[in-house]
Motif scaffolding. Structure first.
Motif, PDB file in Angstrom:
ATOM      1  N   GLN A  11       0.849  -1.186   0.000  1.00 18.28           N
ATOM      2  CA  GLN A  11       0.000   0.000   0.000  1.00 18.28           C
ATOM      3  C   GLN A  11       0.883   1.234   0.000  1.00 18.28           C
ATOM      4  N   HIS A  12       0.473   2.231  -0.753  1.00 20.98           N
ATOM      5  CA  HIS A  12       1.303   3.418  -0.909  1.00 20.98           C
ATOM      6  C   HIS A  12       0.694   4.596  -0.152  1.00 20.98           C
ATOM      7  N   VAL A  13       1.535   5.192   0.691  1.00 22.28           N
ATOM      8  CA  VAL A  13       1.153   6.380   1.447  1.00 22.28           C
ATOM      9  C   VAL A  13       2.178   7.464   1.141  1.00 22.28           C
ATOM     10  N   PHE A  14       1.713   8.690   0.997  1.00 24.45           N
ATOM     11  CA  PHE A  14       2.578   9.803   0.633  1.00 24.45           C
ATOM     12  C   PHE A  14       2.547  10.828   1.762  1.00 24.45           C
ATOM     13  N   LEU A  15       3.687  11.007   2.398  1.00 24.66           N
ATOM     14  CA  LEU A  15       3.828  11.941   3.508  1.00 24.66           C
ATOM     15  C   LEU A  15       4.374  13.254   2.943  1.00 24.66           C
ATOM     16  N   ILE A  16       3.576  14.304   3.011  1.00 24.66           N
ATOM     17  CA  ILE A  16       3.951  15.573   2.393  1.00 24.66           C
ATOM     18  C   ILE A  16       4.166  16.641   3.458  1.00 24.66           C
ATOM     19  N   ARG A  17       4.904  17.682   3.069  1.00 25.12           N
ATOM     20  CA  ARG A  17       5.143  18.828   3.951  1.00 25.12           C
ATOM     21  C   ARG A  17       5.359  20.047   3.072  1.00 25.12           C
ATOM     22  N   HIS A  18       4.931  21.192   3.548  1.00 26.35           N
ATOM     23  CA  HIS A  18       5.064  22.417   2.754  1.00 26.35           C
ATOM     24  C   HIS A  18       6.527  22.630   2.372  1.00 26.35           C
ATOM     25  N   PRO A  19       6.801  22.948   1.102  1.00 24.41           N
ATOM     26  CA  PRO A  19       8.188  23.106   0.659  1.00 24.41           C
ATOM     27  C   PRO A  19       8.996  24.132   1.443  1.00 24.41           C
ATOM     28  N   ALA A  20       8.392  25.203   1.897  1.00 25.33           N
ATOM     29  CA  ALA A  20       9.146  26.206   2.647  1.00 25.33           C
ATOM     30  C   ALA A  20       9.718  25.610   3.927  1.00 25.33           C
ATOM     31  N   ARG A  21       8.951  24.757   4.572  1.00 25.50           N
ATOM     32  CA  ARG A  21       9.439  24.122   5.799  1.00 25.50           C
ATOM     33  C   ARG A  21      10.540  23.106   5.480  1.00 25.50           C
ATOM     34  N   VAL A  22      10.355  22.357   4.412  1.00 25.98           N
ATOM     35  CA  VAL A  22      11.356  21.358   4.031  1.00 25.98           C
ATOM     36  C   VAL A  22      12.670  22.030   3.661  1.00 25.98           C
ATOM     37  N   VAL A  23      12.613  23.050   2.823  1.00 25.67           N
ATOM     38  CA  VAL A  23      13.834  23.714   2.360  1.00 25.67           C
ATOM     39  C   VAL A  23      14.559  24.370   3.530  1.00 25.67           C
ATOM     40  N   ALA A  24      13.820  25.038   4.392  1.00 25.44           N
ATOM     41  CA  ALA A  24      14.449  25.699   5.533  1.00 25.44           C
ATOM     42  C   ALA A  24      15.140  24.685   6.438  1.00 25.44           C
ATOM     43  N   SER A  25      14.497  23.557   6.670  1.00 28.48           N
ATOM     44  CA  SER A  25      15.078  22.532   7.534  1.00 28.48           C
ATOM     45  C   SER A  25      16.258  21.846   6.881  1.00 28.48           C
ATOM     46  N   ASP A  26      16.139  21.509   5.597  1.00 31.20           N
ATOM     47  CA  ASP A  26      17.211  20.804   4.905  1.00 31.20           C
ATOM     48  C   ASP A  26      18.457  21.682   4.776  1.00 31.20           C
ATOM     49  N   ILE A  42       4.376  29.704  11.941  1.00 33.42           N
ATOM     50  CA  ILE A  42       4.194  30.329  10.629  1.00 33.42           C
ATOM     51  C   ILE A  42       5.256  29.817   9.663  1.00 33.42           C
ATOM     52  N   LEU A  43       4.943  29.909   8.382  1.00 29.42           N
ATOM     53  CA  LEU A  43       5.887  29.447   7.382  1.00 29.42           C
ATOM     54  C   LEU A  43       7.155  30.303   7.407  1.00 29.42           C
ATOM     55  N   VAL A  45      -2.678  10.092   1.064  1.00 29.84           N
ATOM     56  CA  VAL A  45      -1.810  11.259   1.248  1.00 29.84           C
ATOM     57  C   VAL A  45      -2.087  11.853   2.628  1.00 29.84           C
ATOM     58  N   VAL A  46      -1.027  12.133   3.369  1.00 26.92           N
ATOM     59  CA  VAL A  46      -1.181  12.748   4.685  1.00 26.92           C
ATOM     60  C   VAL A  46      -0.129  13.840   4.828  1.00 26.92           C
ATOM     61  N   ASP A  47      -0.537  14.974   5.386  1.00 29.02           N
ATOM     62  CA  ASP A  47       0.360  16.124   5.545  1.00 29.02           C
ATOM     63  C   ASP A  47       0.975  16.087   6.937  1.00 29.02           C
ATOM     64  N   SER A  48       2.294  16.189   6.996  1.00 28.20           N
ATOM     65  CA  SER A  48       2.976  16.110   8.287  1.00 28.20           C
ATOM     66  C   SER A  48       2.535  17.219   9.233  1.00 28.20           C
ATOM     67  N   SER A  49       2.203  18.386   8.698  1.00 30.55           N
ATOM     68  CA  SER A  49       1.741  19.480   9.559  1.00 30.55           C
ATOM     69  C   SER A  49       0.415  19.135  10.225  1.00 30.55           C
ATOM     70  N   ASP A  50      -0.448  18.421   9.522  1.00 34.19           N
ATOM     71  CA  ASP A  50      -1.716  17.992  10.110  1.00 34.19           C
ATOM     72  C   ASP A  50      -1.487  16.975  11.217  1.00 34.19           C
TER      73      ASP A  50
END
Length: 234
Positions: free
Chosen positions: A99-114, A206-207, A143-148
């Motif tokens: 089963q495929h699940v996609f864990l997403i996060r807003h790009p601004a948060r990902v880029v800032a953290s990475d 906030i973003l 699909v599930v959003d990590s922020s949620d």
């Protein structure tokens, strides 16, 4: 019968905490980024702890894929995958058995953290494009959003469990500090924050506001994030 869950994520996206959450169930085997060494071997990418990762895992994607669909004793098998580790041309027949699940996060948060862990990330390093490609390739998925999840794990995790057909347990809300035996060897570089945790962090603020090349990277990732976010659990 074992329920096999392929959780497709990108870096800096709650993926390790989610692995710990499933491991805390008590009925679940977990595997941490099983294609990482194969990806490094075939791309030549220069990542932190590259040599150690190559020594720690099988570099043959065919053999790795076989381990993901071979019999296991546990009723749930959680597979933490980085979407960009799946390279074009690799045999994807194994994907039909999970089963495929996609864990997403807003790009601004990902880029800032990475950016705090690695200099000058590029779009292909972050998994957004590959997530949408895999989503289309396998005909969709959950699909599930990590922020949620961070905002209300006791609400979102039961919804996720219902979608993938595994029983909900409150054990998923917490885990022991100090890491997990299933951690990849790269945990020493990347997992310090989650090793200090015993549960999900609270709601995100906030973003972050990014500039220059980082802002351009967010703009390039946004269409892929938004395409998947249209399908997310609410």
């Amino acid at each position: 019968m074992t329920i096999r869950i392929a959780m497709w994520s990108g870096p800096r996206n709650l993926s390790t905490a989610m692995m710990y959450s499933f491991a805390a169930r008590g009925d679940c085997r977990v595997v941490d980024e099983p294609f990482y060494a194969a990806y490094l071997d075939q791309t030549g990418a220069c990542h932190p702890m590259r040599d150690a990762v190559l020594r720690s895992q099988d570099r043959d994607p065919e053999r790795v894929a076989e381990t993901l669909i071979s019999p296991v004793l546990e009723p749930v098998f959680y597979q933490k995958h980085m979407a960009h580790h799946m390279l074009p041309g690799w045999n994807d027949a194994w994907m039909a058995a999970v089963q495929h699940v996609f864990l997403i996060r807003h790009p601004a948060r990902v880029v800032a953290s990475d950016a705090r862990k690695r200099e000058a990330p590029v779009l292909d390093d972050l998994g957004f494009v590959q997530q949408t490609q895999i989503f289309d390739q396998v005909g969709g998925g959950v699909v599930v959003d990590s922020s949620d999840i961070r905002a209300d794990p006791s609400d979102m995790l039961p919804k996720l469990c219902n979608k993938i057909g595994v029983p909900w347990t409150e054990n998923m809300l917490s885990w022991s500090a100090g890491g997990h035996s299933g951690d990849g060897i790269w945990a020493a570089h990347w997992y310090n924050a989650v090793h200090a945790s015993t549960g999900f962090d609270g709601a995100e603020g906030i973003l972050p506001v990014l500039e220059g090349a980082y802002a351009d990277l967010v703009d390039a990732a946004m269409p892929h994030y938004e395409a998947l976010a249209a399908h997310k659990i609410t």
